[in-house]
Motif scaffolding. Structure first.
Motif, PDB file in Angstrom:
ATOM      1  N   THR A  35       0.860  -1.203   0.000  1.00  0.00           N
ATOM      2  CA  THR A  35       0.000   0.000   0.000  1.00  0.00           C
ATOM      3  C   THR A  35       0.893   1.248   0.000  1.00  0.00           C
ATOM      4  O   THR A  35       1.010   1.927   1.036  1.00  0.00           O
ATOM      5  N   GLN A  38      -0.332   4.615   1.450  1.00  0.00           N
ATOM      6  CA  GLN A  38      -0.556   4.545   2.897  1.00  0.00           C
ATOM      7  C   GLN A  38       0.778   4.573   3.642  1.00  0.00           C
ATOM      8  O   GLN A  38       0.952   5.294   4.627  1.00  0.00           O
ATOM      9  N   THR A  77      -4.074   2.624  -0.845  1.00  0.00           N
ATOM     10  CA  THR A  77      -4.204   2.891   0.585  1.00  0.00           C
ATOM     11  C   THR A  77      -4.961   1.746   1.247  1.00  0.00           C
ATOM     12  O   THR A  77      -5.464   0.843   0.583  1.00  0.00           O
ATOM     13  N   PHE A  78      -5.085   1.819   2.572  1.00  0.00           N
ATOM     14  CA  PHE A  78      -5.839   0.808   3.311  1.00  0.00           C
ATOM     15  C   PHE A  78      -7.300   0.754   2.846  1.00  0.00           C
ATOM     16  O   PHE A  78      -7.927  -0.297   2.873  1.00  0.00           O
ATOM     17  N   ASP A  79      -7.826   1.911   2.431  1.00  0.00           N
ATOM     18  CA  ASP A  79      -9.236   1.950   2.000  1.00  0.00           C
ATOM     19  C   ASP A  79      -9.506   1.008   0.831  1.00  0.00           C
ATOM     20  O   ASP A  79     -10.635   0.579   0.618  1.00  0.00           O
ATOM     21  N   CYS A  81      -8.130  -1.918   0.441  1.00  0.00           N
ATOM     22  CA  CYS A  81      -7.879  -3.330   0.784  1.00  0.00           C
ATOM     23  C   CYS A  81      -9.146  -4.198   0.800  1.00  0.00           C
ATOM     24  O   CYS A  81      -9.119  -5.326   0.289  1.00  0.00           O
ATOM     25  N   ASN A 106      -5.375   3.384  12.164  1.00  0.00           N
ATOM     26  CA  ASN A 106      -5.702   3.162  10.748  1.00  0.00           C
ATOM     27  C   ASN A 106      -5.747   1.669  10.415  1.00  0.00           C
ATOM     28  O   ASN A 106      -6.556   1.228   9.595  1.00  0.00           O
ATOM     29  N   GLU A 107      -4.883   0.905  11.062  1.00  0.00           N
ATOM     30  CA  GLU A 107      -4.852  -0.545  10.825  1.00  0.00           C
ATOM     31  C   GLU A 107      -6.127  -1.173  11.395  1.00  0.00           C
ATOM     32  O   GLU A 107      -6.724  -2.061  10.774  1.00  0.00           O
ATOM     33  N   ARG A 110      -8.985  -0.305   9.020  1.00  0.00           N
ATOM     34  CA  ARG A 110      -8.872  -1.125   7.801  1.00  0.00           C
ATOM     35  C   ARG A 110      -9.434  -2.526   8.057  1.00  0.00           C
ATOM     36  O   ARG A 110     -10.235  -3.039   7.272  1.00  0.00           O
ATOM     37  N   GLN A 113     -13.168  -2.651   8.272  1.00  0.00           N
ATOM     38  CA  GLN A 113     -13.802  -2.551   6.937  1.00  0.00           C
ATOM     39  C   GLN A 113     -13.681  -3.870   6.171  1.00  0.00           C
ATOM     40  O   GLN A 113     -14.607  -4.302   5.493  1.00  0.00           O
TER      41      GLN A 113
END
Ligand SMILES: Cc1cc2nc3c(=O)[nH]c(=O)nc-3n(C[C@H](O)[C@H](O)[C@H](O)COP(=O)(O)OP(=O)(O)OC[C@H]3O[C@@H](n4cnc5c(N)ncnc54)[C@H](O)[C@@H]3O)c2cc1C
Length: 465
Positions: A35, A38, A77-79, A81, A106-107, A110, A113
């Protein structure tokens, strides 16, 4: 079909997600998601990413031996994933996804989600604990998270002592060995010192055992002397998960048992405790992941801003030999000795009076062991903005510290070679003539007045009301 999603756990040994996925099924795949955007927003250092890349190559080979295919996926980014994983799972008929937990905010978001989207698609998710020795953050009798290390450490040791630390072995093969696919390169490999930081799991384990068997008995005596290889240098491997922290504790416990010593008195085990304490803090206090100081009142501190001083610090040209040696060690190796991290951080946010966030970011951008929880903890400790931090009136004198921890200037001579001809007295603070002759800069600040300035600033800004 089971999928193991690797993140900061790039190993076979003591990897609960991998172990359980293999125990449950003989049809297992593995992925890692690069990523880049990120990582860049988290300021991950190119050297750390290069170490991760090399570790993934080794991991893919080890997984192939077990009959597990490995794919490197790429998102920004994580979004991105959750959807990427959903598409991958649907394409490969994956019904269960396994991963080990990570703790910065943030992890965590992620992962929430990912779990949400995969579950909507009928894919089960299983998250495991691998980066903590005690799986949940500890709280005191009032049900609040601890804010001071010593009581936390007592409670932690009690928990750890109540049941022996269990480490999982590498899983057994799930199928015949496979051919290894090369992994696409990510990140800039140029600054990575493979000679210092080999990425193979087997070598990292050897380094750990070498430290435990040959050097750990002298840890307490040698740990503050930067010219001695007195610490484990396990941090890059712990930050990327090439080594398991539980394995580290397990091995030092075994070593103490063999010697008839009590591991609870062991200074190295206590440092693993500091690592876990900072992880407990980021779980318990999400504001830390948002860049806030632990002590809200310290937001009132007015910091200085002087780009030329910041540049001198970054480039190892402050005119304070021990600080310059520290900053050059970081540039040259991607790593810095703990005593020097304390001194260079204190120099930055106390004597130069610069905002600790700038130093924290610079460390992340350059450290091969950059770890949000420990780096944030270290910087907030040093700036006196953190919980259980160094008191604000504690200001290291770089010259005295240099005389104490590098008495013969051995470390300075190695990192600041232009000073190597000086005697043991002047190496810590060369005269103006010596500086001119050796093309070494004059000090960027006067210690005495800088000390008075910071004491005055903290006193004024932290005044109640
Ligand atoms: C300003 C500052 C920034 C720091 N940034 C980081 C960072 O980004 N990543 C990082 O791993 N450590 C960080 N530390 C903690 C510490 O300096 C390093 O963990 C240590 O120097 C690594 O060397 P080692 O592996 O030889 O440690 P050893 O002395 O052998 O200790 C063993 C392990 O214990 C843990 N540990 C040791 N000391 C600490 C500590 N004070 N806080 C938390 N964990 C500790 C590390 O995982 C380390 O690998 C920072 C400290 C300061 C003061």
């Amino acid at each position: 079909m089971n999928l193991v999603w690797f993140r900061n756990d790039l190993r076979l040994d003591d990897n609960p997600a991998l172990y359980k996925a293999c125990q449950q099924s003989d049809s297992v795949k593995a992925v890692f998601i690069a990523t880049p955007a990120q990582w860049s927003s988290h300021h991950d250092a190119p050297v750390k990413l290069a170490l991760m890349h090399a570790a993934l190559q080794n991991l893919a080979g080890n997984l192939a031996q077990l009959g597990i295919t490995f794919d490197l996926l790429e998102a920004e980014t994580f979004d991105d994933c959750p959807q990427l994983l959903e598409v991958f799972c649907n394409h490969h008929g994956i019904t269960r996804v396994w991963f080990n937990r990570e703790y910065p905010l943030n992890e965590i978001k992620r992962d929430q989600q990912v779990i949400h989207l995969l579950q909507k698609s009928g894919i089960e998710t299983f998250s495991q604990t691998s980066d903590l020795i005690v799986p949940e953050p500890l709280s005191n009798q009032q049900g609040e998270y601890y804010k001071v290390f010593t009581p936390w450490y007592k409670a932690w040791m009690k928990q750890v002592s109540s049941s022996p630390v269990r480490v999982l072995s590498s899983p057994k093969a799930v199928g015949p060995a496979l051919k290894v696919k090369p992994i696409p390169i990510f990140g800039d490999q140029s600054a990575y010192r493979r000679d210092l930081w080999p990425a193979d799991e087997e070598k990292a384990q050897q380094m750990l055992m070498d430290f435990i068997q040959k050097r750990s008995d002298h840890y307490d005596e040698h740990r503050d002397i930067p010219s001695i290889n007195g610490t484990s240098t396990a941090s890059p491997y712990l930050a990327t998960g090439i080594l398991s922290v539980r394995r580290c504790l397990f091995e030092i416990q075994q070593h103490c048992d063999l010697k008839g010593a009590d591991w609870r008195e062991n200074a190295w085990a206590r440092e693993l405790g500091w690592r876990e304490f900072y992880r407990n803090l980021i779980i318990g206090f999400p504001k830390l992941s948002r860049g806030e100081p632990f002590k809200a009142e310290t937001q009132a501190i007015v910091w200085e801003y002087d780009q030329s001083q910041i540049n001198a610090w970054k480039n190892g040209l402050t005119g304070y030999p021990i600080i310059d040696a520290a900053m050059r060690q970081l540039q040259r190796t991607g790593w810095m000795h703990n005593r020097l991290r304390m001194l260079s951080a204190s120099f930055f946010n106390k004597l130069m009076l610069h905002d600790w966030h700038i130093g924290e970011t610079y460390f992340m951008e350059n450290l091969i062991d950059g770890d949000f929880a420990s780096n944030n903890g270290g910087w907030q400790w040093s700036a006196s903005t953190g919980c259980d931090a160094s008191p604000w009136f504690r200001i290291f004198n770089p010259t005295r510290q240099s005389e104490k921890f590098d008495p013969e200037g051995t470390f300075i001579r190695k990192m600041v070679p232009e000073l190597s001809s000086l005697d043991n007295r002047h190496i810590h603070d060369p005269t103006p003539d010596q500086r001119e002759r050796l093309a070494y800069p004059l000090p960027v600040l006067d210690y005495k007045s800088a000390r008075e300035r910071v004491l005055d600033r903290f006193k004024t800004c932290l005044k109640p009301g």
